[in-house]
Design an enzyme around this catalytic site. Structure first.
Site, PDB file in Angstrom:
ATOM      1  N   PRO A 137      20.369   4.150 -28.292  1.00  0.00           N
ATOM      2  CA  PRO A 137      19.331   4.982 -28.899  1.00  0.00           C
ATOM      3  C   PRO A 137      18.732   4.221 -30.073  1.00  0.00           C
ATOM      4  O   PRO A 137      19.470   3.704 -30.919  1.00  0.00           O
ATOM      5  CB  PRO A 137      20.108   6.215 -29.402  1.00  0.00           C
ATOM      6  CG  PRO A 137      21.506   5.728 -29.633  1.00  0.00           C
ATOM      7  CD  PRO A 137      21.729   4.606 -28.636  1.00  0.00           C
ATOM      8  N   MET A 138      17.417   4.121 -30.122  1.00  0.00           N
ATOM      9  CA  MET A 138      16.788   3.440 -31.263  1.00  0.00           C
ATOM     10  C   MET A 138      15.544   4.204 -31.694  1.00  0.00           C
ATOM     11  O   MET A 138      14.576   4.328 -30.920  1.00  0.00           O
ATOM     12  CB  MET A 138      16.428   1.989 -30.893  1.00  0.00           C
ATOM     13  CG  MET A 138      17.656   1.084 -30.797  1.00  0.00           C
ATOM     14  SD  MET A 138      17.218  -0.644 -30.545  1.00  0.00           S
ATOM     15  CE  MET A 138      16.838  -0.647 -28.809  1.00  0.00           C
ATOM     16  N   ALA A 139      15.593   4.687 -32.933  1.00  0.00           N
ATOM     17  CA  ALA A 139      14.446   5.415 -33.474  1.00  0.00           C
ATOM     18  C   ALA A 139      13.234   4.493 -33.496  1.00  0.00           C
ATOM     19  O   ALA A 139      13.340   3.328 -33.874  1.00  0.00           O
ATOM     20  CB  ALA A 139      14.771   5.898 -34.887  1.00  0.00           C
ATOM     21  N   GLN A 161      20.126  12.381 -28.134  1.00  0.00           N
ATOM     22  CA  GLN A 161      20.908  12.350 -29.374  1.00  0.00           C
ATOM     23  C   GLN A 161      20.331  13.289 -30.415  1.00  0.00           C
ATOM     24  O   GLN A 161      19.120  13.294 -30.647  1.00  0.00           O
ATOM     25  CB  GLN A 161      20.939  10.931 -29.942  1.00  0.00           C
ATOM     26  CG  GLN A 161      21.862  10.818 -31.145  1.00  0.00           C
ATOM     27  CD  GLN A 161      21.860   9.436 -31.763  1.00  0.00           C
ATOM     28  OE1 GLN A 161      20.885   9.045 -32.416  1.00  0.00           O
ATOM     29  NE2 GLN A 161      22.929   8.699 -31.601  1.00  0.00           N
ATOM     30  N   CYS A 214      23.843   7.045 -38.443  1.00  0.00           N
ATOM     31  CA  CYS A 214      22.600   6.593 -39.075  1.00  0.00           C
ATOM     32  C   CYS A 214      22.831   6.292 -40.554  1.00  0.00           C
ATOM     33  O   CYS A 214      23.295   7.147 -41.315  1.00  0.00           O
ATOM     34  CB  CYS A 214      21.499   7.650 -38.915  1.00  0.00           C
ATOM     35  SG  CYS A 214      19.946   7.060 -39.616  1.00  0.00           S
ATOM     36  N   LYS A 264      28.320   9.122 -31.570  1.00  0.00           N
ATOM     37  CA  LYS A 264      28.097   7.714 -31.890  1.00  0.00           C
ATOM     38  C   LYS A 264      28.287   7.528 -33.388  1.00  0.00           C
ATOM     39  O   LYS A 264      27.734   8.280 -34.183  1.00  0.00           O
ATOM     40  CB  LYS A 264      26.690   7.295 -31.476  1.00  0.00           C
ATOM     41  CG  LYS A 264      26.392   5.819 -31.734  1.00  0.00           C
ATOM     42  CD  LYS A 264      25.176   5.379 -30.947  1.00  0.00           C
ATOM     43  CE  LYS A 264      24.832   3.934 -31.169  1.00  0.00           C
ATOM     44  NZ  LYS A 264      24.254   3.664 -32.487  1.00  0.00           N
ATOM     45  N   GLY A 307      26.900  -3.137 -30.587  1.00  0.00           N
ATOM     46  CA  GLY A 307      26.722  -4.112 -31.661  1.00  0.00           C
ATOM     47  C   GLY A 307      26.785  -5.540 -31.179  1.00  0.00           C
ATOM     48  O   GLY A 307      27.815  -5.999 -30.693  1.00  0.00           O
ATOM     49  N   ASP A 308      25.626  -6.211 -31.268  1.00  0.00           N
ATOM     50  CA  ASP A 308      25.536  -7.651 -31.011  1.00  0.00           C
ATOM     51  C   ASP A 308      25.817  -8.036 -29.560  1.00  0.00           C
ATOM     52  O   ASP A 308      26.264  -9.156 -29.289  1.00  0.00           O
ATOM     53  CB  ASP A 308      26.478  -8.442 -31.949  1.00  0.00           C
ATOM     54  CG  ASP A 308      26.242  -8.114 -33.416  1.00  0.00           C
ATOM     55  OD1 ASP A 308      25.149  -7.615 -33.741  1.00  0.00           O
ATOM     56  OD2 ASP A 308      27.150  -8.350 -34.227  1.00  0.00           O
ATOM     57  N   GLY A 321      21.176  -2.785 -27.673  1.00  0.00           N
ATOM     58  CA  GLY A 321      20.068  -2.265 -28.470  1.00  0.00           C
ATOM     59  C   GLY A 321      18.987  -3.304 -28.653  1.00  0.00           C
ATOM     60  O   GLY A 321      18.125  -3.512 -27.784  1.00  0.00           O
TER      61      GLY A 321
HETATM   62  C1  LIG Z   1      15.195   0.055 -34.730  1.00  0.00           C
HETATM   63  C2  LIG Z   1      16.552   0.676 -34.545  1.00  0.00           C
HETATM   64  C3  LIG Z   1      16.655   2.043 -34.465  1.00  0.00           C
HETATM   65  C4  LIG Z   1      17.904   2.654 -34.269  1.00  0.00           C
HETATM   66  N1  LIG Z   1      17.968   4.008 -34.132  1.00  0.00           N
HETATM   67  C5  LIG Z   1      19.166   4.587 -33.822  1.00  0.00           C
HETATM   68  C6  LIG Z   1      19.237   5.984 -33.539  1.00  0.00           C
HETATM   69  O1  LIG Z   1      18.233   6.712 -33.522  1.00  0.00           O
HETATM   70  N2  LIG Z   1      20.474   6.497 -33.255  1.00  0.00           N
HETATM   71  C7  LIG Z   1      21.608   5.729 -33.251  1.00  0.00           C
HETATM   72  O2  LIG Z   1      22.690   6.234 -32.987  1.00  0.00           O
HETATM   73  N3  LIG Z   1      21.548   4.396 -33.485  1.00  0.00           N
HETATM   74  C8  LIG Z   1      20.364   3.811 -33.752  1.00  0.00           C
HETATM   75  N4  LIG Z   1      20.302   2.463 -33.932  1.00  0.00           N
HETATM   76  C9  LIG Z   1      21.526   1.653 -33.786  1.00  0.00           C
HETATM   77  C10 LIG Z   1      21.652   1.126 -32.348  1.00  0.00           C
HETATM   78  O3  LIG Z   1      21.817   2.194 -31.440  1.00  0.00           O
HETATM   79  C11 LIG Z   1      22.834   0.154 -32.201  1.00  0.00           C
HETATM   80  O4  LIG Z   1      24.046   0.829 -32.444  1.00  0.00           O
HETATM   81  C12 LIG Z   1      22.724  -1.026 -33.166  1.00  0.00           C
HETATM   82  O5  LIG Z   1      21.404  -1.552 -33.195  1.00  0.00           O
HETATM   83  C13 LIG Z   1      23.694  -2.155 -32.795  1.00  0.00           C
HETATM   84  O6  LIG Z   1      23.461  -2.626 -31.510  1.00  0.00           O
HETATM   85  P1  LIG Z   1      22.603  -3.973 -31.188  1.00  0.00           P
HETATM   86  O7  LIG Z   1      23.248  -5.085 -31.954  1.00  0.00           O
HETATM   87  O8  LIG Z   1      22.744  -4.101 -29.702  1.00  0.00           O
HETATM   88  O9  LIG Z   1      21.220  -3.729 -31.649  1.00  0.00           O
HETATM   89  C14 LIG Z   1      19.077   1.850 -34.165  1.00  0.00           C
HETATM   90  C15 LIG Z   1      18.951   0.464 -34.246  1.00  0.00           C
HETATM   91  C16 LIG Z   1      17.717  -0.135 -34.424  1.00  0.00           C
HETATM   92  C17 LIG Z   1      17.633  -1.629 -34.501  1.00  0.00           C
END
Ligand SMILES: Cc1cc2nc3c(=O)[nH]c(=O)nc-3n(C[C@H](O)[C@H](O)[C@H](O)COP(=O)(O)O)c2cc1C
Length: 353
Positions: A23-25, A77, A107, A146, A208-209, A231
């Site tokens: 999930p990414m805002a 979410q 968050c 989460k 994460g990563d 993500g």
């Molecule tokens: C732009 C952005 C928006 C995000 N929005 C949310 C969100 O709405 N809810 C949530 O649980 N995590 C959110 N995250 C966190 C991601 O879901 C994820 O846990 C985090 O980026 C680590 O994973 P990655 O390294 O694959 O990016 C967001 C991350 C980014 C970069």
């Protein structure tokens, strides 16, 4: 080596691969989720939706509940700090078609944490558990949580809170093992994910990563997690999901990149309207056209264009073969009228009458 295409389940909901789209805002619009499913994500998730916004029937918040037929399985979410509105919000997202209700305890952004929601709840496990149990009692679908590792650097709070959230009714936990204080700096410490897996008897998703198949395999092998979440690695790069699923690391052609971007643009305009979409999409242009796929001046030119139609025209001029690919992709998509329409939701849920 873990087979990424082995199905697994969350409280009876079958997840067809071991990759979850994060999930990414500001990113996880319908187009992003549908594309994620096409490229191999077994589960996709909406961005976080405010329980207060849902409670007050805020029009923009309700817009997040628009779900297409080809997104399932899908988690929506929600975030908030009050058990009763969270339970009501959960019922609304289920009525809209969510297969899983995900609760955000991760968050780190001040706008959210200052209201007592998001990662702040990790420091108030009693309230966090009350939120999970009231949501779990309010809906029949599985509830997931989460979370981050804790609020401050070095925190191990997730290992204390995680099992309690499971006792309260969570059917799956996703851990992003950075502290809220870290935001997105440093690295995700998946040794904590391994410890959490040992402590709970529900599936754990590692976030994460994760940006490559090698990393996904390593995290699954060393943590015992049921799945990995991707993500940032998937932003403008659905091909990363394909590589993680089946090891196909072929770089997409310019035509493929342009076609996916054009489809993404058209779907996003349909979802958000031209005015909102044209601003929203700018960051995606950089993400798609980067990676050495198009020359930098081309990217700069695209970002300057005013209407999304101009962007599409310019992309087609640069990669004429994309037109046929877009037509093929569009033909395979379900009819937009199959979307859940908000006015079709049960009146009781929307407080009608
Ligand atoms: C732009 C952005 C928006 C995000 N929005 C949310 C969100 O709405 N809810 C949530 O649980 N995590 C959110 N995250 C966190 C991601 O879901 C994820 O846990 C985090 O980026 C680590 O994973 P990655 O390294 O694959 O990016 C967001 C991350 C980014 C970069």
């Amino acid at each position: 080596m873990a087979d990424m295409t082995v199905p697994w389940s969350i409280g009876g909901v079958e997840i067809p691969s071991r990759i979850v789209l994060a999930p990414m805002a500001g990113v996880s619009v319908q187009a992003f989720r549908r594309q994620g499913r096409r490229f191999g994500a077994g589960l996709v998730c909406s961005e976080m939706v405010s329980s207060c916004g849902l409670q007050h029937r805020n029009e923009r918040t309700l817009g997040y509940l628009r779900i297409a037929a080809d997104e399932h399985p899908l988690a929506v979410q929600i975030f908030g700090s009050d058990p009763a509105p969270m339970a009501e919000a959960a019922q609304m997202v289920v009525a809209a078609g969510a297969d899983i209700v995900d609760i955000n305890f991760g968050c780190p952004v001040r706008k959210v944490t200052k209201t007592g929601a998001g990662a702040t709840l990790l420091d108030d496990p009693e309230l966090a558990c009350r939120i999970v149990s009231s949501v779990a009692e309010a809906v029949t679908v599985p509830v997931s949580v989460k979370m981050r590792r804790g609020l401050r650097n070095g925190s191990r709070t997730c290992l204390d809170v995680g099992p309690r959230l499971v006792d309260a009714g969570a059917s799956v936990l996703t851990l992003h093992p950075r502290s809220a204080q870290q935001m997105y700096t440093g690295t995700a410490d998946h040794t904590l994910t391994a410890e959490l897996v040992d402590l709970v008897d529900v599936p754990v998703i590692a976030s994460g990563d994760i940006t490559s198949r090698a990393r996904a395999q390593a995290v699954l092998a060393t943590t015992g997690a049921a799945a990995v979440m991707v993500g940032r690695g998937a932003q403008g790069n659905p091909w990363a999901l394909r590589e993680i699923v089946d090891g196909d690391s072929a770089e997409p052609s310019r035509e493929e990149v342009a076609a996916e971007l054009i489809l993404f643009i058209r779907e996003t305009v349909r979802e958000l309207g031209e005015r909102r979409a044209s601003g929203f999409l700018k960051k995606f242009y950089g993400w798609y056209l980067g990676h050495g796929r198009f020359p930098r001046p081309f990217k700069q030119e695209i970002v300057q264009l005013h209407s999304t139609e101009d962007v599409v025209t310019r992309l087609l001029a640069a990669a004429p073969g994309a037109a046929e690919l877009v037509a093929r992709l569009e033909a395979e998509l379900p009819d937009p009228d199959d979307d859940v329409l908000l006015d079709r939701l049960p009146i009781s849920v929307y407080g009608g009458g």
